[in-house]
Each structure stands twice: as C-alpha cells, then as structure tokens.
Design an enzyme around this catalytic site. Structure first.
Site, mmCIF file in Angstrom:
data_model
loop_
_atom_site.group_PDB
_atom_site.id
_atom_site.type_symbol
_atom_site.label_atom_id
_atom_site.label_comp_id
_atom_site.label_asym_id
_atom_site.label_seq_id
_atom_site.Cartn_x
_atom_site.Cartn_y
_atom_site.Cartn_z
ATOM 1 N N HIS A 42 0.858 -1.191 0.000
ATOM 2 C CA HIS A 42 0.000 0.000 0.000
ATOM 3 C C HIS A 42 0.893 1.239 0.000
ATOM 4 C CE1 HIS A 42 -3.931 1.953 1.637
ATOM 5 N NE2 HIS A 42 -3.211 2.842 0.990
ATOM 6 N N GLU B 105 -2.611 -1.696 -3.164
ATOM 7 C CA GLU B 105 -3.683 -0.881 -2.597
ATOM 8 C C GLU B 105 -3.296 0.592 -2.655
ATOM 9 O OE1 GLU B 105 -5.224 -3.961 0.894
ATOM 10 O OE2 GLU B 105 -4.073 -2.178 1.439
ATOM 11 N N HIS C 26 -8.028 -5.433 7.536
ATOM 12 C CA HIS C 26 -7.778 -4.389 8.529
ATOM 13 C C HIS C 26 -8.026 -4.935 9.933
ATOM 14 C CE1 HIS C 26 -6.589 -0.150 8.925
ATOM 15 N NE2 HIS C 26 -7.136 -0.261 10.124
#
Length: 237
Positions: A43, A70, A190
C-alpha cells in the site's frame, strides 16, 4: 480455501527507519510466498513513508502468487498500477495524512469517479477491488461501479470481537451475502489477526481473500514468520 495475502508495509517501515535496505522487502516477499502465503499486498502512499513506488516495481518480477497493490487512485498511483499490471488493484480512499486506512468509499457519492478509474484498470486486464464499510447501501453502490470485488473494512469487527462482542460479525455476514448475490467477489482486511480470523472466516460466505499486515508481522516477532503464516493458513481452511 480463503487466500492469505501478506501486507508487507511494516517491513518497509522497519527498513526505512535506518535508511538502508535491511530488512529487504523483496526478499521478505519471496520468503512469505515460500512459506505458503498466496499473495503479497503493498500500500504505497504519496509520502512513501513505508512502501516506496520503486518497491512496487522491484516486487513485480518476484511475486508469482497474487500481487495486490492498494491505494488512493491519484494520478501517480494510477500510472504506476497501469505500468506494473498487478493481479489486483484495491482502491482505498486514504487522506494524505492518514496513518492507516480508516474508512471505506462512499460508493454512491463517488460513483462516477470510481466507474472511470475501474474501467481504466479493467481495460488493462487488472482485477479491481474497492474498500468499503459493512453497509448494504455501499455494497449496492459498489456493484454500480463495475468493480470485480469489494474489500470489507474489518476494523469495527476486530475491535468488537476483542471486547467479546461476536455479534459484530452480523453486518459483515449480511454484506457478504448481498455481494455474493450481486456477483461481487468478497475480500476483507484491517486489524484481522490470529485471534479473530477463524471466527470471521467461518461466518463470511464466499470469502476469497484476506489481506493481513500489522498483526501478522507483530505476531511473527514472537513466533516467527513461517510459523505464523502456517497458523493463518490453518485457520483459513
């Protein structure tokens, strides 16, 4: 079996703290795949405080499982993804100063923007996923964007599960059910951990992939990366 994708951002954070190349993120990605992980997630953020854009390019030839990138689809991010052509791009509405992802897309408000970005990626043969809160209206909105998958934002589940509130799984079950009915693939991520992943997996129909970074790396400090990956794979069976 749900695929385990290991987010290696924290390895880059550790490397960057000393300004050198230890630990090496490419080698770590090769190792987690060798240990059984079915994907690698990164990410990159605009300030490159952990994963750098260069890392994204360096990882491309070494990730032979699923490569998931991401990020917030700003122009620089879009250009990078189109050049690398990962297996999957996951769109996340990060604010520039966000420490970590803290909300899913408003798929209704940002429909037109998401439609354009997703179409661009799909024309290049890249599977798309969008980060969403466990809200049925947002799942319906996601369908209208043309995305292939959604990624359920699981912070609320993880927090409540840690407090002993297993009922927190309910909105995720409902959203996964609707996504399946609409033909959307379901990913999640998450704050998922060894403590809460099995219950989540058991209750979410059609869960295709989980992306886990912070907890997995933290757990590995005590139990070793190879052991921890095997523990996740067992829980995801």
């Amino acid at each position: 079996m749900t695929k385990l994708s290991v987010n290696i951002n924290k390895i880059a954070t550790l490397r960057n703290s000393r300004g050198g190349d230890v630990p090496n993120v490419v080698q770590f990605a090769k190792d987690v795949q060798r240990f059984g992980a079915e994907g690698v997630t990164i990410h990159p953020r605009p300030d490159e405080r952990h994963i750098r854009y260069k890392d994204a390019y360096d990882l491309k030839p070494e990730v032979y499982t699923e490569y998931n990138i991401e990020g917030n689809p700003i122009p620089k991010f879009i250009e990078m993804v189109l050049e690398i052509k990962p297996t999957q791009v996951t769109l996340v509405p990060d604010a520039v100063d966000a420490i970590t992802s803290n909300a899913g897309w408003d798929t209704i408000k940002h429909k037109d923007f998401l439609v354009d970005v997703i179409q661009t990626f799909k024309e290049s043969g890249i599977r798309t996923s969008i980060f969403v809160d466990p809200d049925l209206h947002q799942i319906e909105g996601a369908k209208e964007t043309g995305t292939d998958r959604i990624e359920l934002y699981t912070e609320a589940y993880a927090h409540q599960y840690g407090l002993g509130n297993k009922a927190a799984i309910q909105p995720y079950m409902e959203c996964a059910g609707l996504a399946n009915a609409l033909g959307l693939g379901v990913n999640a991520g998450h704050d998922l951990s060894l403590d809460n992943i099995a219950y989540f997996k058991e209750n979410i129909t059609g869960l295709l992939e989980v992306s886990i970074g912070h907890a997995l790396i933290s757990e590995s400090l005590y139990m070793g990366v190879e052991n921890v990956i095997k523990m996740y794979l067992e829980k995801l069976k």
